[in-house]
Scaffold this motif. Sequence first.
Motif, PDB file in Angstrom:
ATOM      1  N   MET A   1       0.834  -1.168   0.000  1.00  0.00           N
ATOM      2  CA  MET A   1       0.000   0.000   0.000  1.00  0.00           C
ATOM      3  C   MET A   1       0.890   1.246   0.000  1.00  0.00           C
ATOM      4  O   MET A   1       1.951   1.256   0.624  1.00  0.00           O
ATOM      5  N   GLU A   2       0.447   2.276  -0.715  1.00  0.00           N
ATOM      6  CA  GLU A   2       1.138   3.553  -0.760  1.00  0.00           C
ATOM      7  C   GLU A   2       0.118   4.672  -0.658  1.00  0.00           C
ATOM      8  O   GLU A   2      -1.032   4.517  -1.031  1.00  0.00           O
ATOM      9  N   ILE A   3       0.586   5.806  -0.184  1.00  0.00           N
ATOM     10  CA  ILE A   3      -0.205   7.033  -0.200  1.00  0.00           C
ATOM     11  C   ILE A   3       0.500   7.989  -1.143  1.00  0.00           C
ATOM     12  O   ILE A   3       1.711   8.195  -1.037  1.00  0.00           O
ATOM     13  N   TRP A   4      -0.262   8.577  -2.069  1.00  0.00           N
ATOM     14  CA  TRP A   4       0.281   9.554  -2.998  1.00  0.00           C
ATOM     15  C   TRP A   4      -0.288  10.914  -2.650  1.00  0.00           C
ATOM     16  O   TRP A   4      -1.494  11.065  -2.476  1.00  0.00           O
ATOM     17  N   LEU A   5       0.592  11.906  -2.547  1.00  0.00           N
ATOM     18  CA  LEU A   5       0.185  13.265  -2.225  1.00  0.00           C
ATOM     19  C   LEU A   5       0.624  14.209  -3.334  1.00  0.00           C
ATOM     20  O   LEU A   5       1.606  13.979  -4.020  1.00  0.00           O
ATOM     21  N   GLY A   6      -0.085  15.309  -3.461  1.00  0.00           N
ATOM     22  CA  GLY A   6       0.282  16.325  -4.437  1.00  0.00           C
ATOM     23  C   GLY A   6      -0.423  17.626  -4.115  1.00  0.00           C
ATOM     24  O   GLY A   6      -1.314  17.684  -3.277  1.00  0.00           O
ATOM     25  N   GLY A   7      -0.023  18.676  -4.787  1.00  0.00           N
ATOM     26  CA  GLY A   7      -0.672  19.971  -4.605  1.00  0.00           C
ATOM     27  C   GLY A   7       0.247  20.957  -3.928  1.00  0.00           C
ATOM     28  O   GLY A   7       0.593  21.975  -4.483  1.00  0.00           O
ATOM     29  N   GLU A   8       0.671  20.652  -2.735  1.00  0.00           N
ATOM     30  CA  GLU A   8       1.586  21.518  -1.995  1.00  0.00           C
ATOM     31  C   GLU A   8       2.884  20.764  -1.759  1.00  0.00           C
ATOM     32  O   GLU A   8       2.937  19.549  -1.831  1.00  0.00           O
ATOM     33  N   GLN A   9       3.924  21.516  -1.427  1.00  0.00           N
ATOM     34  CA  GLN A   9       5.206  20.901  -1.144  1.00  0.00           C
ATOM     35  C   GLN A   9       5.083  19.969   0.051  1.00  0.00           C
ATOM     36  O   GLN A   9       4.405  20.278   1.031  1.00  0.00           O
ATOM     37  N   LEU A  10       5.734  18.846  -0.033  1.00  0.00           N
ATOM     38  CA  LEU A  10       5.765  17.856   1.043  1.00  0.00           C
ATOM     39  C   LEU A  10       7.191  17.810   1.574  1.00  0.00           C
ATOM     40  O   LEU A  10       8.103  17.375   0.871  1.00  0.00           O
ATOM     41  N   ASN A  28       5.320  11.518  -3.343  1.00  0.00           N
ATOM     42  CA  ASN A  28       4.921  12.862  -3.712  1.00  0.00           C
ATOM     43  C   ASN A  28       4.658  12.930  -5.218  1.00  0.00           C
ATOM     44  O   ASN A  28       5.253  12.198  -5.998  1.00  0.00           O
ATOM     45  N   ALA A  29       3.774  13.824  -5.597  1.00  0.00           N
ATOM     46  CA  ALA A  29       3.510  14.104  -7.010  1.00  0.00           C
ATOM     47  C   ALA A  29       3.491  15.619  -7.166  1.00  0.00           C
ATOM     48  O   ALA A  29       3.282  16.349  -6.197  1.00  0.00           O
ATOM     49  N   TYR A  30       3.719  16.084  -8.372  1.00  0.00           N
ATOM     50  CA  TYR A  30       3.707  17.517  -8.645  1.00  0.00           C
ATOM     51  C   TYR A  30       2.690  17.792  -9.723  1.00  0.00           C
ATOM     52  O   TYR A  30       2.697  17.156 -10.778  1.00  0.00           O
ATOM     53  N   GLY A  31       1.809  18.726  -9.444  1.00  0.00           N
ATOM     54  CA  GLY A  31       0.793  19.098 -10.407  1.00  0.00           C
ATOM     55  C   GLY A  31       0.217  20.461 -10.082  1.00  0.00           C
ATOM     56  O   GLY A  31       0.564  21.086  -9.083  1.00  0.00           O
ATOM     57  N   ALA A  32      -0.659  20.908 -10.941  1.00  0.00           N
ATOM     58  CA  ALA A  32      -1.365  22.176 -10.766  1.00  0.00           C
ATOM     59  C   ALA A  32      -2.744  22.010 -11.387  1.00  0.00           C
ATOM     60  O   ALA A  32      -2.993  21.032 -12.100  1.00  0.00           O
ATOM     61  N   SER A  33      -3.630  22.928 -11.141  1.00  0.00           N
ATOM     62  CA  SER A  33      -4.967  22.807 -11.724  1.00  0.00           C
ATOM     63  C   SER A  33      -4.902  22.839 -13.246  1.00  0.00           C
ATOM     64  O   SER A  33      -5.768  22.279 -13.919  1.00  0.00           O
ATOM     65  N   GLU A  34      -3.862  23.438 -13.806  1.00  0.00           N
ATOM     66  CA  GLU A  34      -3.700  23.491 -15.260  1.00  0.00           C
ATOM     67  C   GLU A  34      -3.203  22.165 -15.837  1.00  0.00           C
ATOM     68  O   GLU A  34      -3.340  21.915 -17.027  1.00  0.00           O
ATOM     69  N   PHE A  35      -2.606  21.335 -14.996  1.00  0.00           N
ATOM     70  CA  PHE A  35      -2.143  20.008 -15.402  1.00  0.00           C
ATOM     71  C   PHE A  35      -1.880  19.215 -14.131  1.00  0.00           C
ATOM     72  O   PHE A  35      -0.938  19.509 -13.404  1.00  0.00           O
ATOM     73  N   TYR A  36      -2.716  18.227 -13.854  1.00  0.00           N
ATOM     74  CA  TYR A  36      -2.695  17.544 -12.561  1.00  0.00           C
ATOM     75  C   TYR A  36      -1.470  16.679 -12.314  1.00  0.00           C
ATOM     76  O   TYR A  36      -1.013  16.573 -11.201  1.00  0.00           O
ATOM     77  N   SER A  37      -0.954  16.044 -13.331  1.00  0.00           N
ATOM     78  CA  SER A  37       0.105  15.061 -13.110  1.00  0.00           C
ATOM     79  C   SER A  37       1.357  15.424 -13.899  1.00  0.00           C
ATOM     80  O   SER A  37       1.721  14.760 -14.851  1.00  0.00           O
ATOM     81  N   MET A  38       2.034  16.481 -13.474  1.00  0.00           N
ATOM     82  CA  MET A  38       3.240  16.919 -14.183  1.00  0.00           C
ATOM     83  C   MET A  38       4.444  16.045 -13.858  1.00  0.00           C
ATOM     84  O   MET A  38       5.271  15.794 -14.725  1.00  0.00           O
ATOM     85  N   ALA A  39       4.549  15.608 -12.606  1.00  0.00           N
ATOM     86  CA  ALA A  39       5.709  14.807 -12.211  1.00  0.00           C
ATOM     87  C   ALA A  39       5.310  13.826 -11.109  1.00  0.00           C
ATOM     88  O   ALA A  39       4.370  14.068 -10.364  1.00  0.00           O
ATOM     89  N   PHE A  40       6.049  12.728 -11.035  1.00  0.00           N
ATOM     90  CA  PHE A  40       5.782  11.683 -10.049  1.00  0.00           C
ATOM     91  C   PHE A  40       7.077  11.320  -9.343  1.00  0.00           C
ATOM     92  O   PHE A  40       8.159  11.413  -9.921  1.00  0.00           O
ATOM     93  N   GLU A  41       6.964  10.895  -8.102  1.00  0.00           N
ATOM     94  CA  GLU A  41       8.131  10.502  -7.329  1.00  0.00           C
ATOM     95  C   GLU A  41       8.464   9.043  -7.570  1.00  0.00           C
ATOM     96  O   GLU A  41       7.595   8.174  -7.494  1.00  0.00           O
ATOM     97  N   CYS A  42       9.723   8.768  -7.846  1.00  0.00           N
ATOM     98  CA  CYS A  42      10.172   7.390  -8.060  1.00  0.00           C
ATOM     99  C   CYS A  42      10.600   6.767  -6.729  1.00  0.00           C
ATOM    100  O   CYS A  42      10.566   7.407  -5.685  1.00  0.00           O
ATOM    101  N   ALA A  43      11.043   5.527  -6.782  1.00  0.00           N
ATOM    102  CA  ALA A  43      11.476   4.806  -5.586  1.00  0.00           C
ATOM    103  C   ALA A  43      12.713   5.433  -4.941  1.00  0.00           C
ATOM    104  O   ALA A  43      12.976   5.218  -3.762  1.00  0.00           O
TER     105      ALA A  43
END
Length: 131
Positions: A1-10, A28-43
Amino acid sequence: MEIWLGGEQLSPAQQQLIQRAFGCKVRNAYGASEFYSMAFECAKGQLHLNDDWVILEAVDERMQAVALGTLSHTTLLTNLANRTQPLLRYRLQDRIRFVAQPCACGCAFPVIQVEGRADDTWGSWGWIANR
């Protein structure tokens, strides 16, 4: 199980606190309302830019590209996935840095670091609310 967060800095401290509370990995994930999934955190804990869907340009105050490894003044976003309302070089107030070294995880997507917003959005909302 994992929890994914985004929106604000973690922050690392926040990430550890959430991991202890829920007993699972937090990514962590990086996104904005203009594009939700700009970047994803790897292992390995790095943010990888989804550059097959979005173009991010790290620019200075004059909207000129900054050198690799340099923190931007702001960021320009081009959304390659939105056919209904294309965004071309849309200015985000985010400050980013492209990392020169490839990630040890082996992922070919570029690594970015996000420093957060350069503007004071809370102050802007406060001004609107007080009108």
